[in-house]
Enzyme design. Structure first.
Site, short mmCIF file in Angstrom:
data_model
loop_
_atom_site.label_atom_id
_atom_site.label_comp_id
_atom_site.label_asym_id
_atom_site.label_seq_id
_atom_site.Cartn_x
_atom_site.Cartn_y
_atom_site.Cartn_z
CB CYS A 296 -20.32 -9.86 -78.27
SG CYS A 296 -18.73 -10.66 -78.11
CD GLN B 156 -27.77 -22.80 -59.76
OE1 GLN B 156 -27.92 -22.61 -61.15
NE2 GLN B 156 -28.12 -23.99 -59.48
CE1 TYR C 83 -27.54 -36.53 -58.40
CE2 TYR C 83 -30.01 -36.40 -57.60
CZ TYR C 83 -28.84 -36.99 -58.30
OH TYR C 83 -29.02 -38.22 -58.88
CG ASP D 136 -29.88 -28.01 -58.53
OD1 ASP D 136 -29.97 -28.41 -59.91
OD2 ASP D 136 -28.74 -27.05 -57.88
CB CYS E 140 -28.93 -27.10 -65.68
SG CYS E 140 -28.43 -28.90 -65.56
#
Length: 395
Positions: free
Chosen positions: A43, A232, A259, A327, A353
């Site tokens: 980038c 996600q 969740y 989750d 996560c």
């Protein structure tokens, strides 16, 4: 000379560099001897934009470093398991991004990410992590955002999600105390959304323009998303995680999906056994419920809006459940893990996560007699230090 370790971003193991600054965190000035693992960043905004931190590292050692960090995080809670080969998202596959807007001219706002170590904005032209459809929409998103600055205190953020039916944009940060956007600005916002063929534009959840419902397919179901819905980050990672969760839940007679969100795993689990889905988000629960009619062949789904921090499903509630999936957000599932630990549930599948809070919750389950059998690392936040995981526990 520094007395202890010094941390310099955008360097690699084994390199010789010059750095400036004081304390343990310095700024890179020059690379005197580069690592053979150093590559050209993808980038043009790299090192200025605060988004990506690791584009200069060859993929294999970069991914191995992330997995080693995950193993180390688990080890700090004395948690061990078989760690499987990681899933790694490819460039150009991120389907949701948050872009910040600042005043530009009448027809085009400045739009991009926060600059590194600053509140300044990096006005981007490309974003190699994002889906091509999102990258292609950057000029039209800048035009859309130009109508959001009637009030000087407005600092808009555009939460952009690529769905099967087009881009869904939820805008936050528009000053509301003054009455929000004028009718004229709302009309121009809708006109620009129509020109760009966006699926929907919402202002903090309130519909400002909609051509069609933003929808995604989750297993056998087609789900219409509420504004700002969680998905996600990449479609490929979602499919890998859902396959892994479903395989781990095979043979279940009754499943709890905790969740659950809009049903990332629910519909796949309900093809295996009757499933109870619970989530604190009323919009997500409503979307999941509404999608049930689109998914034939399910074994049965019950849905509940429930704050699992304040009101976790109790061990008594789980007395007929043999497999539970959780989750949670980054804070983890401490309260729910405690109830799972005291229940008779035979298998628990944790999706996280945040490896640190997963390790904390795993320790609770392990102390209650569970064993963490295997862990799947998932790298869907490409070129960042973050890594996710799915872990399977059995008694």
């Amino acid at each position: 000379m520094a007395a202890g370790p010094v941390f310099v971003p955008f360097t690699l193991p084994g390199e010789r560099v010059t750095a400036q600054g004081a304390g343990e965190r310095r700024d890179l000035v020059d690379v005197l001897q580069a690592s053979p693992r150093r590559i050209e960043p993808a980038c043009p905004h790299f090192t200025v934009c605060g988004g990506c931190a690791l584009q200069h590292w060859d993929h294999a050692p970069y991914l191995a470093w992330k997995v080693d960090r995950l193993i180390g995080t688990l080890a700090r809670e004395r948690v061990e398991a078989e760690v499987l080969a990681p899933f790694a998202a490819a460039p150009g596959t991120r389907r949701r991004v948050t872009l910040h807007a600042r005043r530009g001219d009448r027809d085009s706002a400045r739009l991009g990410y926060k600059a590194r170590k600053s509140w300044d904005l990096v006005d981007i032209d490309v974003c190699p992590i994002a889906e091509p459809a999102i990258q292609a929409a950057i000029p039209t998103l800048k035009r859309l955002a130009a109508r959001l600055f009637e009030h000087p205190k407005s600092a808009p953020s555009l939460h952009v999600t690529l769905t099967d039916t087009g881009l869904d944009i939820d805008i936050t940060g528009v000053e509301a105390k003054s009455g929000g956007l004028s009718a004229d600005a709302r009309m121009q916002l809708a006109e620009r959304a129509a020109e760009a063929d966006f699926a929907r534009v919402t202002l903090s959840g309130e519909v400002a323009y909609m051509a069609r419902l933003p929808q995604v397919r989750l297993g056998p179901a087609r789900v219409s998303l509420p504004p700002g819905a969680f998905l996600q980050a990449t479609r490929a990672a979602e499919m890998v995680m859902a396959d892994f969760v479903a395989e781990a839940a095979s043979g279940a007679t009754r499943i709890a999906d905790l969740y659950s969100g809009v049903g990332t795993f629910t519909f796949r689990l309900a093809e295996i056994a009757p499933t109870h889905a619970a989530d604190f988000g009323a919009g997500a629960v409503a979307a999941l419920s509404a999608a049930l009619s689109s998914a034939p062949g399910l074994k049965g789904v019950t849905v509940e809006a429930r704050d699992l921090v304040r009101r976790p499903l109790l061990a008594h509630d789980l007395r007929h459940t043999d497999v539970a999936v959780f989750d949670p957000p980054r804070a983890g599932a401490a309260e729910q893990a405690a109830e799972l630990a005291s229940s008779k549930v035979a298998r628990v599948i944790g999706v996280s996560c945040n490896p640190a809070t997963f390790a904390r919750d795993a320790r609770v389950l392990i102390d209650a007699g569970f064993r963490l059998e295997r862990v799947l690392p998932v790298d869907q936040f490409l070129w960042s230090p973050h890594i996710e995981l799915v872990g399977v526990f059995s008694r």
